[in-house]
Design an enzyme around this catalytic site. Structure first.
Site, PDB file in Angstrom:
ATOM      1  CE1 TYR A  62      37.425   9.963   0.654  1.00  0.00           C
ATOM      2  CE2 TYR A  62      36.951   7.664   1.738  1.00  0.00           C
ATOM      3  CZ  TYR A  62      37.330   8.539   0.513  1.00  0.00           C
ATOM      4  OH  TYR A  62      37.180   7.810  -0.659  1.00  0.00           O
ATOM      5  NE  ARG A  65      43.613  12.916   1.847  1.00  0.00           N
ATOM      6  CZ  ARG A  65      44.050  11.886   2.679  1.00  0.00           C
ATOM      7  NH1 ARG A  65      44.122  10.671   2.952  1.00  0.00           N
ATOM      8  NH2 ARG A  65      45.323  12.397   2.903  1.00  0.00           N
ATOM      9  CD  GLN A  95      37.533  14.279 -12.576  1.00  0.00           C
ATOM     10  OE1 GLN A  95      37.451  13.062 -12.645  1.00  0.00           O
ATOM     11  NE2 GLN A  95      37.733  15.325 -13.366  1.00  0.00           N
ATOM     12  CG  ASP A  98      38.575  20.824  -2.733  1.00  0.00           C
ATOM     13  OD1 ASP A  98      38.003  21.539  -3.592  1.00  0.00           O
ATOM     14  OD2 ASP A  98      39.745  20.395  -3.444  1.00  0.00           O
ATOM     15  CG  HIS A 113      33.871  11.805  -7.995  1.00  0.00           C
ATOM     16  ND1 HIS A 113      35.353  11.823  -8.693  1.00  0.00           N
ATOM     17  CD2 HIS A 113      33.172  11.388  -9.266  1.00  0.00           C
ATOM     18  CE1 HIS A 113      35.210  11.345  -9.773  1.00  0.00           C
ATOM     19  NE2 HIS A 113      34.093  11.078 -10.258  1.00  0.00           N
ATOM     20  N   GLY A 179      43.342  20.519 -14.331  1.00  0.00           N
ATOM     21  CA  GLY A 179      43.816  19.417 -13.384  1.00  0.00           C
ATOM     22  C   GLY A 179      43.487  18.231 -13.217  1.00  0.00           C
ATOM     23  CB  THR A 180      40.952  15.927 -14.298  1.00  0.00           C
ATOM     24  OG1 THR A 180      40.552  14.517 -14.401  1.00  0.00           O
ATOM     25  CG2 THR A 180      40.282  16.882 -15.541  1.00  0.00           C
ATOM     26  CB  SER A 181      45.025  12.031 -14.972  1.00  0.00           C
ATOM     27  OG  SER A 181      43.921  11.515 -14.114  1.00  0.00           O
TER      28      SER A 181
END
Ligand code: OAD
Length: 239
Positions: A62, A65, A95, A98, A113, A179-181
């Protein structure tokens, strides 16, 4: 299909965003080729068990990140979503951990999240702190003397904001998935709470595995261009 400006003006536009939203800012997604879960084993860095087993490794993951995030800036997709607040009551349920939506100027952002730039007590989840800079270290303690951990919802942990996310989906006049699967639950389930009559847009340059639904309009583009196209379809001119 084109909606008339006066019909949509002031309506509630609820966005569910994922890692693809920040891809044009240079942040990696998770499940694509070259994504984070290709180079890192999710069970080693993003679970409570991993934290118990090897907190240093989790911390390092993290910290990396966070470092990347501090070097990144909002992209045109983030900026355009913020601009849409001139026309709509925009509610973002993300989700992403950032803060690029906030830095672009969006004023209603809910994180499902967690948040990368925050730490929380490993003893008392209500003790949440801003992290100054990129590094959280072993030995950094909360006010009660317990180790601070990343303020991230790990796999296997409950998602505290999911009820608020559901309420947003239920109140949507327009629902937009960017932009999410749509592979991680409960976040992906939000689409099922959107009322039947509400149009749903999906912005993603790749195929997204979604149930058949006549309301869904796919905008097969990256977030930046896709949101400009969304604005056009909703009848507004972002200039
Ligand atoms: P994924 O990596 O699963 O999916 C990213 C999506 O973004 C894919 O559908 C891509 O096609 C799409 N994409 C890529 N570039 C894009 C661009 N420029 N514009 C728009 N879309 C683009 O990421 P998520 O669905 O966000 O959770 O993953 C969900 C959760 O799984 C994350 O929040 C994270 C992860 O494990 C935790 O760590 C708890």
């Amino acid at each position: 299909m084109c909606y008339l400006n006066h019909m949509m003006s002031g309506k509630r536009l609820v966005v569910l965003s994922g890692a693809g939203m920040s891809a044009e800012s240079g942040l990696k997604t998770f499940r694509e080729m070259g994504g984070l879960w290709e180079s890192h084993d999710v069970t080693e860095v993003a679970t409570p068990e991993a934290w118990r087993r090897n907190p240093g490794l989790v911390m390092r993951f993290y910290n990396e990140r966070r470092k990347a995030l501090l070097e990144a800036s909002p992209n045109p997709g983030h900026t355009r979503l913020a601009e849409l607040e001139r026309f709509f009551d925009v509610r973002i349920v993300t989700q992403n951990v950032d803060d690029l939506h906030e830095r672009a100027g969006s004023t209603h952002v809910m994180h499902l999240h967690g948040e990368l730039r925050k730490a929380r007590s490993s003893a008392d989840p209500s003790l949440v702190y801003d992290i100054d800079g990129w590094e959280l270290k072993m030995g950094d303690l909360c006010a009660r003397g317990s180790q601070l951990r990343p303020h991230i919802v790990w796999f296997g942990e409950p998602v505290p904001n999911i009820q608020d996310g559901i309420r947003e989906a239920e109140k949507a006049d327009v629902f937009v998935v960017i932009g999410t699967s749509m592979q991680v639950y409960p976040a992906a389930s939000l689409i099922y709470y959107v009322p039947d009559h509400v149009p749903v847009f999906v912005i993603d340059p790749n195929e997204v595995n979604l149930h058949e639904d006549h309301r869904i309009q796919v905008i097969k583009m990256k977030a930046g261009d896709g949101i400009a196209e969304l604005a056009r379809r909703l009848g507004v001119d972002l200039g």
